[in-house]
Design a protein around this motif. Structure first.
Motif, PDB file in Angstrom:
ATOM      1  N   HIS A 219      -6.272   4.317  20.333  1.00  0.00           N
ATOM      2  CA  HIS A 219      -7.216   4.686  20.723  1.00  0.00           C
ATOM      3  C   HIS A 219      -8.185   4.018  21.650  1.00  0.00           C
ATOM      4  CE1 HIS A 219      -6.218   7.591  17.112  1.00  0.00           C
ATOM      5  NE2 HIS A 219      -5.605   6.404  16.718  1.00  0.00           N
ATOM      6  N   PRO A 220      -8.216   5.008  22.920  1.00  0.00           N
ATOM      7  CA  PRO A 220      -8.670   4.375  23.756  1.00  0.00           C
ATOM      8  C   PRO A 220     -10.665   4.151  23.308  1.00  0.00           C
ATOM      9  CG  PRO A 220      -9.206   6.511  24.355  1.00  0.00           C
ATOM     10  CD  PRO A 220      -8.394   5.728  23.073  1.00  0.00           C
ATOM     11  N   ASP A 221     -11.372   2.901  23.590  1.00  0.00           N
ATOM     12  CA  ASP A 221     -12.601   2.288  23.281  1.00  0.00           C
ATOM     13  C   ASP A 221     -13.821   3.437  23.801  1.00  0.00           C
ATOM     14  OD1 ASP A 221     -12.602   1.809  25.653  1.00  0.00           O
ATOM     15  OD2 ASP A 221     -13.665  -0.198  25.847  1.00  0.00           O
ATOM     16  N   ALA A 222     -14.485   3.664  22.942  1.00  0.00           N
ATOM     17  CA  ALA A 222     -15.736   4.778  22.285  1.00  0.00           C
ATOM     18  C   ALA A 222     -16.303   4.282  24.306  1.00  0.00           C
ATOM     19  CB  ALA A 222     -17.141   4.226  21.905  1.00  0.00           C
ATOM     20  N   GLY A 223     -16.427   3.644  25.226  1.00  0.00           N
ATOM     21  CA  GLY A 223     -17.456   3.563  25.970  1.00  0.00           C
ATOM     22  C   GLY A 223     -19.356   3.428  25.808  1.00  0.00           C
ATOM     23  N   LYS A 224     -19.857   3.239  27.114  1.00  0.00           N
ATOM     24  CA  LYS A 224     -21.103   3.353  26.931  1.00  0.00           C
ATOM     25  C   LYS A 224     -21.245   4.419  25.340  1.00  0.00           C
ATOM     26  CE  LYS A 224     -22.140   1.619  31.141  1.00  0.00           C
ATOM     27  NZ  LYS A 224     -22.926   2.009  32.195  1.00  0.00           N
ATOM     28  N   THR A 225     -22.489   3.981  24.282  1.00  0.00           N
ATOM     29  CA  THR A 225     -22.971   5.161  23.239  1.00  0.00           C
ATOM     30  C   THR A 225     -24.567   4.889  23.136  1.00  0.00           C
ATOM     31  OG1 THR A 225     -22.813   3.644  21.712  1.00  0.00           O
ATOM     32  CG2 THR A 225     -20.449   4.305  22.013  1.00  0.00           C
ATOM     33  N   ALA A 226     -25.294   6.070  23.211  1.00  0.00           N
ATOM     34  CA  ALA A 226     -26.477   5.792  22.838  1.00  0.00           C
ATOM     35  C   ALA A 226     -26.687   4.533  21.741  1.00  0.00           C
ATOM     36  CB  ALA A 226     -26.785   7.057  22.216  1.00  0.00           C
ATOM     37  N   ASP A 227     -28.392   4.103  22.134  1.00  0.00           N
ATOM     38  CA  ASP A 227     -28.530   2.650  21.080  1.00  0.00           C
ATOM     39  C   ASP A 227     -29.910   3.629  20.777  1.00  0.00           C
ATOM     40  OD1 ASP A 227     -28.678   0.862  18.771  1.00  0.00           O
ATOM     41  OD2 ASP A 227     -28.275  -0.412  20.663  1.00  0.00           O
ATOM     42  N   ALA A 228     -30.491   2.919  19.690  1.00  0.00           N
ATOM     43  CA  ALA A 228     -31.970   3.154  18.497  1.00  0.00           C
ATOM     44  C   ALA A 228     -32.765   2.454  19.561  1.00  0.00           C
ATOM     45  CB  ALA A 228     -32.184   3.155  17.420  1.00  0.00           C
ATOM     46  N   GLY A 229     -32.553   1.716  20.531  1.00  0.00           N
ATOM     47  CA  GLY A 229     -33.560   0.371  20.909  1.00  0.00           C
ATOM     48  C   GLY A 229     -33.499  -1.063  20.160  1.00  0.00           C
ATOM     49  N   MET A 230     -34.818  -1.169  20.576  1.00  0.00           N
ATOM     50  CA  MET A 230     -35.105  -3.149  20.099  1.00  0.00           C
ATOM     51  C   MET A 230     -35.746  -1.864  18.731  1.00  0.00           C
ATOM     52  SD  MET A 230     -37.759  -4.642  22.639  1.00  0.00           S
ATOM     53  CE  MET A 230     -38.216  -5.778  22.066  1.00  0.00           C
ATOM     54  N   VAL A 231     -36.323  -3.079  18.100  1.00  0.00           N
ATOM     55  CA  VAL A 231     -36.111  -2.862  15.806  1.00  0.00           C
ATOM     56  C   VAL A 231     -36.905  -3.352  15.802  1.00  0.00           C
ATOM     57  CG1 VAL A 231     -35.436  -2.298  14.479  1.00  0.00           C
ATOM     58  CG2 VAL A 231     -33.471  -1.499  15.869  1.00  0.00           C
ATOM     59  N   ALA A 232     -38.503  -3.385  15.224  1.00  0.00           N
ATOM     60  CA  ALA A 232     -39.760  -4.123  14.968  1.00  0.00           C
ATOM     61  C   ALA A 232     -38.772  -4.564  13.967  1.00  0.00           C
ATOM     62  CB  ALA A 232     -40.702  -2.723  14.554  1.00  0.00           C
ATOM     63  N   THR A 233     -39.385  -6.156  13.399  1.00  0.00           N
ATOM     64  CA  THR A 233     -38.813  -6.956  12.395  1.00  0.00           C
ATOM     65  C   THR A 233     -40.455  -7.162  12.116  1.00  0.00           C
ATOM     66  OG1 THR A 233     -39.022  -8.471  14.075  1.00  0.00           O
ATOM     67  CG2 THR A 233     -36.741  -7.261  13.420  1.00  0.00           C
ATOM     68  N   SER A 234     -40.194  -7.432  10.070  1.00  0.00           N
ATOM     69  CA  SER A 234     -42.044  -7.707   9.916  1.00  0.00           C
ATOM     70  C   SER A 234     -41.511  -8.783   9.736  1.00  0.00           C
ATOM     71  CB  SER A 234     -41.393  -7.272   7.935  1.00  0.00           C
ATOM     72  OG  SER A 234     -40.661  -7.930   7.810  1.00  0.00           O
ATOM     73  N   ASN A 235     -43.083 -10.111   9.601  1.00  0.00           N
ATOM     74  CA  ASN A 235     -43.495 -10.889   9.648  1.00  0.00           C
ATOM     75  C   ASN A 235     -43.275 -12.088   8.949  1.00  0.00           C
ATOM     76  OD1 ASN A 235     -44.650 -13.732  10.515  1.00  0.00           O
ATOM     77  ND2 ASN A 235     -46.617 -13.365  10.711  1.00  0.00           N
ATOM     78  N   THR A 236     -41.850 -12.781   8.882  1.00  0.00           N
ATOM     79  CA  THR A 236     -41.028 -13.694   8.219  1.00  0.00           C
ATOM     80  C   THR A 236     -42.246 -14.388   6.549  1.00  0.00           C
ATOM     81  OG1 THR A 236     -40.395 -15.430   9.851  1.00  0.00           O
ATOM     82  CG2 THR A 236     -39.010 -13.312   8.621  1.00  0.00           C
ATOM     83  N   LYS A 237     -43.127 -15.063   7.978  1.00  0.00           N
ATOM     84  CA  LYS A 237     -44.141 -16.025   7.429  1.00  0.00           C
ATOM     85  C   LYS A 237     -45.608 -15.560   6.087  1.00  0.00           C
ATOM     86  CE  LYS A 237     -44.153 -18.107  12.262  1.00  0.00           C
ATOM     87  NZ  LYS A 237     -45.200 -19.185  13.379  1.00  0.00           N
ATOM     88  N   GLY A 238     -46.109 -16.105   5.861  1.00  0.00           N
ATOM     89  CA  GLY A 238     -46.596 -15.868   4.890  1.00  0.00           C
ATOM     90  C   GLY A 238     -47.713 -15.737   5.194  1.00  0.00           C
ATOM     91  N   SER A 239     -49.125 -15.514   4.968  1.00  0.00           N
ATOM     92  CA  SER A 239     -50.337 -15.287   5.327  1.00  0.00           C
ATOM     93  C   SER A 239     -50.847 -16.440   3.951  1.00  0.00           C
ATOM     94  CB  SER A 239     -51.149 -14.063   4.604  1.00  0.00           C
ATOM     95  OG  SER A 239     -50.584 -14.261   3.404  1.00  0.00           O
ATOM     96  N   THR A 240     -52.048 -17.178   5.132  1.00  0.00           N
ATOM     97  CA  THR A 240     -52.499 -18.075   4.551  1.00  0.00           C
ATOM     98  C   THR A 240     -53.321 -17.820   3.501  1.00  0.00           C
ATOM     99  OG1 THR A 240     -54.586 -17.553   6.410  1.00  0.00           O
ATOM    100  CG2 THR A 240     -53.091 -19.367   6.894  1.00  0.00           C
ATOM    101  N   LYS A 241     -52.682 -18.598   2.420  1.00  0.00           N
ATOM    102  CA  LYS A 241     -54.203 -19.047   1.559  1.00  0.00           C
ATOM    103  C   LYS A 241     -55.031 -19.289   0.848  1.00  0.00           C
ATOM    104  CE  LYS A 241     -48.833 -19.385  -0.820  1.00  0.00           C
ATOM    105  NZ  LYS A 241     -48.288 -20.570  -1.045  1.00  0.00           N
ATOM    106  N   THR A 242     -56.294 -20.462   1.867  1.00  0.00           N
ATOM    107  CA  THR A 242     -57.268 -19.854   1.939  1.00  0.00           C
ATOM    108  C   THR A 242     -57.618 -19.166   2.915  1.00  0.00           C
ATOM    109  OG1 THR A 242     -56.599 -22.473   3.033  1.00  0.00           O
ATOM    110  CG2 THR A 242     -58.685 -22.097   3.165  1.00  0.00           C
ATOM    111  N   ALA A 243     -58.687 -18.648   2.525  1.00  0.00           N
ATOM    112  CA  ALA A 243     -60.143 -17.766   2.778  1.00  0.00           C
ATOM    113  C   ALA A 243     -60.372 -18.237   3.974  1.00  0.00           C
ATOM    114  CB  ALA A 243     -61.441 -17.275   2.104  1.00  0.00           C
ATOM    115  N   PRO A 244     -60.758 -17.579   4.797  1.00  0.00           N
ATOM    116  CA  PRO A 244     -61.005 -17.946   6.642  1.00  0.00           C
ATOM    117  C   PRO A 244     -62.327 -18.166   6.182  1.00  0.00           C
ATOM    118  CG  PRO A 244     -60.167 -15.423   6.551  1.00  0.00           C
ATOM    119  CD  PRO A 244     -60.220 -16.004   5.121  1.00  0.00           C
ATOM    120  N   ALA A 245     -63.391 -18.024   5.707  1.00  0.00           N
ATOM    121  CA  ALA A 245     -64.366 -18.374   5.862  1.00  0.00           C
ATOM    122  C   ALA A 245     -64.862 -19.690   4.568  1.00  0.00           C
ATOM    123  CB  ALA A 245     -65.481 -17.862   4.102  1.00  0.00           C
ATOM    124  N   LYS A 246     -63.190 -20.330   3.730  1.00  0.00           N
ATOM    125  CA  LYS A 246     -63.499 -21.575   3.661  1.00  0.00           C
ATOM    126  C   LYS A 246     -62.199 -22.726   4.793  1.00  0.00           C
ATOM    127  CE  LYS A 246     -64.137 -21.621  -1.094  1.00  0.00           C
ATOM    128  NZ  LYS A 246     -64.603 -22.494  -1.759  1.00  0.00           N
TER     129      LYS A 246
END
Length: 173
Positions: free
Chosen positions: A128-155
């Motif tokens: 079985h020869p290798d598939a060669g070049k194939t299409a790809d979806a491109g860049m994938v967005a990843t969610s932010n792994t850092k949690g949001s701040t617990k202190t209110a911005p006004a404080k």
């Protein structure tokens, strides 16, 4: 400091000079492994003998020992020069041996590479020869792994403002 060939020959006996002469440039390239091993053995023996003579003479000069035999007059300089001649010749022989070893290793490496290439070329193709070049979806967005701040911005600024107010109170006094 290296010695000239003429000076080397003036320090050595005829048979020793023949051994040393074979270690100089044009002659050393024609030596095979057996001759190199023999020259190495002879030169090591001669160098060690001269080293012993030089040490003995130095001990005699310092008065630490009596003279050994009457056939070895003089100071310790001559045996040291002779030892230097033999050491230089031994160094040349060792370098030539290293050159021969490197050439053999290189030849073995080349043969192994050629044999591996021949084996690779003679191997049957993959089913079985290798598939060669194939299409790809491109860049994938990843969610932010850092949690949001617990202190209110006004404080956030209120802490530094409280410090400013406390300092102003102290300054008023």
């Amino acid at each position: 400091m290296s010695l000239s060939n003429k000076r080397e020959l003036s320090l050595l006996k005829h048979d020793e000079a023949e051994v040393v002469r074979t270690t100089h440039y044009p002659a050393i390239q024609e030596l095979d492994r057996k001759a190199i091993a023999e020259a190495r053995r002879k030169l090591t023996t001669l160098r060690d003998t001269e080293k012993t003579f030089a040490r003995q003479k130095a001990r005699e000069v310092r008065g630490k020992s009596d003279a050994r035999g009457g056939s070895f007059p003089g100071t310790a300089e001559r045996p040291l020069e002779r030892k230097q001649v033999f050491s230089s010749a031994l160094r040349r022989v060792n370098k030539q041996a290293a050159r021969l070893d490197a050439a053999d290793a290189r030849a073995a490496h080349i043969n192994a590479s050629r044999r591996a290439l021949a084996m690779r070329r003679s191997a049957p193709p993959k089913h079985h020869p290798d598939a060669g070049k194939t299409a790809d979806a491109g860049m994938v967005a990843t969610s932010n792994t850092k949690g949001s701040t617990k202190t209110a911005p006004a404080k956030v600024g209120s802490v530094s403002q409280a410090n400013k107010n406390a300092q102003a109170k102290r300054d008023k006094r």
